[in-house]
Design a protein around this motif. Sequence first.
Motif, PDB file in Angstrom:
ATOM      1  N   LYS A 368       0.796  -1.210   0.000  1.00  0.00           N
ATOM      2  CA  LYS A 368       0.000   0.000   0.000  1.00  0.00           C
ATOM      3  C   LYS A 368       0.836   1.271   0.000  1.00  0.00           C
ATOM      4  O   LYS A 368       0.644   2.171  -0.799  1.00  0.00           O
ATOM      5  N   GLU A 372       0.964   4.001  -2.953  1.00  0.00           N
ATOM      6  CA  GLU A 372       0.516   5.365  -2.760  1.00  0.00           C
ATOM      7  C   GLU A 372       1.645   6.369  -2.874  1.00  0.00           C
ATOM      8  O   GLU A 372       1.427   7.526  -3.207  1.00  0.00           O
ATOM      9  N   GLY A 383      -8.876   2.157 -11.058  1.00  0.00           N
ATOM     10  CA  GLY A 383      -7.496   2.581 -11.220  1.00  0.00           C
ATOM     11  C   GLY A 383      -7.154   3.102 -12.589  1.00  0.00           C
ATOM     12  O   GLY A 383      -8.020   3.605 -13.314  1.00  0.00           O
ATOM     13  N   ARG A 401      -4.659  -0.550  -9.819  1.00  0.00           N
ATOM     14  CA  ARG A 401      -5.951  -0.297  -9.191  1.00  0.00           C
ATOM     15  C   ARG A 401      -5.932  -0.702  -7.729  1.00  0.00           C
ATOM     16  O   ARG A 401      -4.891  -1.068  -7.182  1.00  0.00           O
ATOM     17  N   PHE A 402      -7.065  -0.646  -7.153  1.00  0.00           N
ATOM     18  CA  PHE A 402      -7.116  -1.037  -5.742  1.00  0.00           C
ATOM     19  C   PHE A 402      -8.467  -1.654  -5.445  1.00  0.00           C
ATOM     20  O   PHE A 402      -9.432  -1.505  -6.201  1.00  0.00           O
ATOM     21  N   TRP A 403      -8.502  -2.337  -4.362  1.00  0.00           N
ATOM     22  CA  TRP A 403      -9.753  -2.915  -3.874  1.00  0.00           C
ATOM     23  C   TRP A 403      -9.997  -2.325  -2.506  1.00  0.00           C
ATOM     24  O   TRP A 403      -9.094  -2.239  -1.701  1.00  0.00           O
ATOM     25  N   ARG A 409      -7.320   0.233   1.447  1.00  0.00           N
ATOM     26  CA  ARG A 409      -7.222  -0.166   0.053  1.00  0.00           C
ATOM     27  C   ARG A 409      -6.153  -1.216  -0.112  1.00  0.00           C
ATOM     28  O   ARG A 409      -5.178  -1.244   0.627  1.00  0.00           O
ATOM     29  N   TYR A 411      -3.868  -2.340  -3.011  1.00  0.00           N
ATOM     30  CA  TYR A 411      -3.448  -1.993  -4.367  1.00  0.00           C
ATOM     31  C   TYR A 411      -2.894  -3.208  -5.111  1.00  0.00           C
ATOM     32  O   TYR A 411      -2.152  -4.016  -4.538  1.00  0.00           O
TER      33      TYR A 411
END
Length: 920
Positions: A368, A372, A383, A401-403, A409, A411
Amino acid sequence: MSSSSSTTATATATVTNNNSNNTSCCSSSSTVLSRKCFNSDCTDFKSRKGWRLRSGDFAELCDRCASAHEEGRFCETFHLNASGWRGCESCGKRVHCGCIVSLQAFTLLDAGGIACMACARKIFVMTSNPAWPPLFYHSPFPERLKDLSAKSWNQLAGSGPVPWRQAPSLFNSSTTQSELQPRMPYEIDRLNAGERFSAPSLEKRNLEDFSERFINGSPRNHLWDIVENGNAGIIGDEQPQLLSSVREDISAQQFGITIPYASPSESKGQIEGSVNPVQPAPLPLFAKRFHGTLHKGADSSVDGQTRNGRPRIDARGKSQLLPRYWPRFTDEELQQISGNSNSVIKPLFEKMLSASDAGRIGRLVLPKKCAEAYFPPISQPEGLPLRVQDSKGKEWIFQFRFWPNNNSRMYVLEGVTPCIQNMQLQAGDTVTFSRLEPEGKLVMGFRKASSTSLSDQDNETSQTGDGVSANGDADFGPSPWSKVDKSGYIAKEVLEAKSSIKKRKSSTLGSKSKRLRIENEDMIELKLTWEEAQGLLRPAPDHVPSIVVIEGFEFEEYEDAPVLGKPTIFAMDDLGHKIQWVQCEDCLKWRKLPLNVLLPSKWTCSSNTWDSERSSCSVAQELTSEQLENLLPSCNLVTSKRLKAAKKDIDNVEALGGLDTLANLAILGEDEALLASSQATTKHPRHRPGCSCIVCIQPPSGKGPKHKQTCTCNVCQTVKRRFKTLMMKREKKQSEKEAETTRKQQESSAEKLLDDDPSPSSNAGSASGSPNKKKAVSEGSDDDPNRMKSSASPFKGQIDLNIKPEREDELSPGSDSGGTKRMLQGASERYLRMQRFLSSDGDGIPASVMLQGASERYLRMQRFLSSDGDSIPASNHTVSSGGADEKVGSAVILGGSHQDAGENHPSAFSLITSASTPAT
DNA sequence: GTTACGCATGGTG
DNA sequence: CCACCATGCGTAA
C-alpha cells in the motif's frame, strides 16, 4: 540567525555526525549546548522546534521564532534584508532563496529563476509528469481532498487536535519514531489553516494518505521539505491532487541539496526501520547508492534523492515502508535499467513475489504505502493503466488499481502475468520498481531468488543479486548505500548474533525470507540430518518431564524447550555405568563424561572438569581406536542409529517438537532444501526456524521423495494431523452456520454431531465421519486400522500427537474431553519429547524409527480420511495450517517410495514435498 | 466447467 | 488493536 548562513549551500557537505548537532547551520551546536534560541538574532530561550537541520535535528527556537517559522514568516522576519531574496517567476511572490529555512519553499526553474512551490506545482502539473500522463491526475478534487484529513495529520503529528504548532514539540521529545517528520507539523498547520486546501473538513483517512504520499514518495520529500521551510503560502492552496502529482516532478527537478548523510546514526535509524523523526534523514539510501554511477547527466542535486539530506525514500518513508520493500538495487541493476541514457534511476521499491503474485491470477499485490507513494494516485477502484518498462526496455501496461479493503485499500497491479512469465519469475523472486528521471518512466526490474547466491536474507534486508545485476553490497563499497545496508542491517544482524556466515545461503531463503526466515547461521550450523539433529537434543538441565502414555508408549513431555548441546555419544563404561563420550573441539580426542552432563556446543578438553587427568589436549584419550570405531558410526545413518541406541539407554531426549524443528533446520541446511524452503511458502509469516508446521517441514511441492502411506515421519504426521484439524474446523464452522440458521434444529444436530462422533468415527472411514473428526484423536494402535478412529476418546488424558495445538486448540469446542483438549493445548507450546519409548527392543531406537511403528495407523487414518465422505477429496486433502489452508496431495501421504523418517536422511524431510501446497 | 473479478478472511507485525 | 497483505472464495461472465 545563522540559519541564513548555512542554508542551501551545503548541498555537498558530507555530514558525518548526524546526531544532534551537526547541522549545516552554524549554530547547530548552540542548539544542543545552549538553551538559547537557535536564531542567533534572538536571545530568548529555545522552547520549540523549528526547521529541520541538515543533521536531522531541528533548530530549536524560542516561541516567537518558532511561530514565525511555523507561519512561514521567519525569513521575512529575520532576513528580510539579507541577500537571496528572489521573486517567483510566476506569481512574483518573494522567496528567500538563501536560507535553509526556506530551502524547500521554491524550486529552480529550467529557464532560470525560481518558482514558489505553489506555482511550481502548478507548473509541473501542467506539464505533467512524463511518467504519469495527465490522466493519472484526474482524480477529482474531492477525492484528493480526502487525502488530507486533518485527523490524519493530527494523528501523524501525534497530537490529535493539537494545533500544529505544538506538533513540533512532539517531535522534539519523541524518541520514538513518528510518522511525521518535524516539518510535517508545519504542513499540517497550513492545512488546518486552510491555506493549502480549501476543503474545510478533511477526512482523516485521506489526510493520512496525503501525508503518506508526501512523505514517502519523492513528492513528499519535496513538499514536505518545502513546507518545512515555513514558507507559508507557498504551498498555498494547492489541491492535494496537485500536490501529489507534482511530487515526482518536483523531486526530479527541484533544487535541492544533496547531502550525503551517511552517518552511522542514520544507518541505524534505517536499520530499525523506525527513524526517529528528529534524527537526520535516513541515509540517502538511494542517493548514495547511485552516486557516481547512476547520475548520468543529471544533476546530483536533482536526483531527488535527498532534500535536506532526505533520501528519495526519506527517513519517514523508510520508516514507513517496510524494509522488505526497500529497493536494494545494485549499481549494476541500476545501470542496466538506466541503460545508456542519461536518466537517473530512482529506485522506488521492490517486492518479493508471493504465490499469489506469481500465480496465474495475474495480480500483483502492491504494498500500500509503495503504491501510494510511487504510483499515480487513484481514486477509483478501477485505477489506471500504468505503463511500465522492464529492464530490457520492453513496455508493459498494467492496470494499477485497488480494492476497498477494511476501510483501506489494497493496491494491485493487474495483468502482470505476461510480464512475470516473460521474466520467468516465480514466487520468491523479487520485482523491483524504479523510475527513470527525468522521463518519469516506471521501470520494473526483477531479481531471481534462485540467482542470488548471496544475500542477506533477512528479513527484509535481503539484498540479492539482482536478476539484473549482481551482488549488492559488495559493489557499493563506501557508498552510503552500502553503508546503510552494512552498517545498518548487517550491524543489526551482527548484534543479533547473525554473523557473516549468514551470507551463505540466504538467497533462496531470502526469497521466502519474508515469511520463512531461517537464520543463516542456524541453517548453517544446523545443516544436519534429522538424526544428527536429534543427537543434539538435550532436555533442559532442570527439566522435569511429565510422562504421558500414548498407545502404550511412554513419552516425557517437557515444558521447556529442548536444548541444543554438543553432540555426544552415550554409552556404558566398563562398569556398566551410563556415560557419554564427547570429542574435544581442538584435539578431537574423545573424553568420557558423566551421563547427565550437558555440554555447550563448543567443548574442549580444558573444559573437562569431570576428569582432571584428561583436561588437557595433550593427554591421550581413553578410547582405543577400536573402541572408538565401535562407538563411532561410519556413516551418518549408522551414527545416528547408534547414537539413538545409546540415547535410548540413557533416556535420551527425543522431542517431537524439537525434532520437527531440527528436521526443518536440517532440511534447510541442504542447499537444495534451502532453495526449496525459500519457495515453500509465503503465507505463514510467523514461521521461524523452529516452526514445525506442515508448511515448514515440507519441501516445496514436487520435490523430494514421496511418502509411503505408512510413513510416520513428522511431515506425514503433521499432514494428517492438519487434515484432521481442518476437518474438525470445517465441521465446526459448518455446525456453527447451521446453528445460526436453524438454531433449534442445529442444536440438536450439533449435539448429535459432537456426541455421536465417537461411534461413527469408530467405524471404518465412514463418510459420516466429519463429526468424528472433531475430536482429537489419539493414534490407534499400529496395527489396527480402525484403531485410530476408535481411539479418539479412549485416549483422553493423553497427548494427542495429531494436534497442532497452537492453532487448533480452538477447533474442537465440543470435541471430546477437556482432557484431550488440554493436552492438545499443552502440546502446542511444548516440545513434546519422547524421552522414553517403551519399546521391547533392547537396542536404542531412534525416535523416528520408533515412530515408524505408528506409521501404519497413520496410513489407516489416511485411508480413513480418504474414504471419508467429507467434502475433501481424498486425493487432495486440505489441511489447515495456521489459518492457511494447504492442500496436500494424497500422493504425499499415499504415494511414492517410503523413506523412513527415521533414516537419517535429509531427504526424509522432503517426503512431503508433494504435499506442499500450491501456495506454499 | 472454467476463468476472472472483487470482496472477505485471517495471520502477522 | 490495527493496518497490511496473502490468500480464500463466492459470484459473475
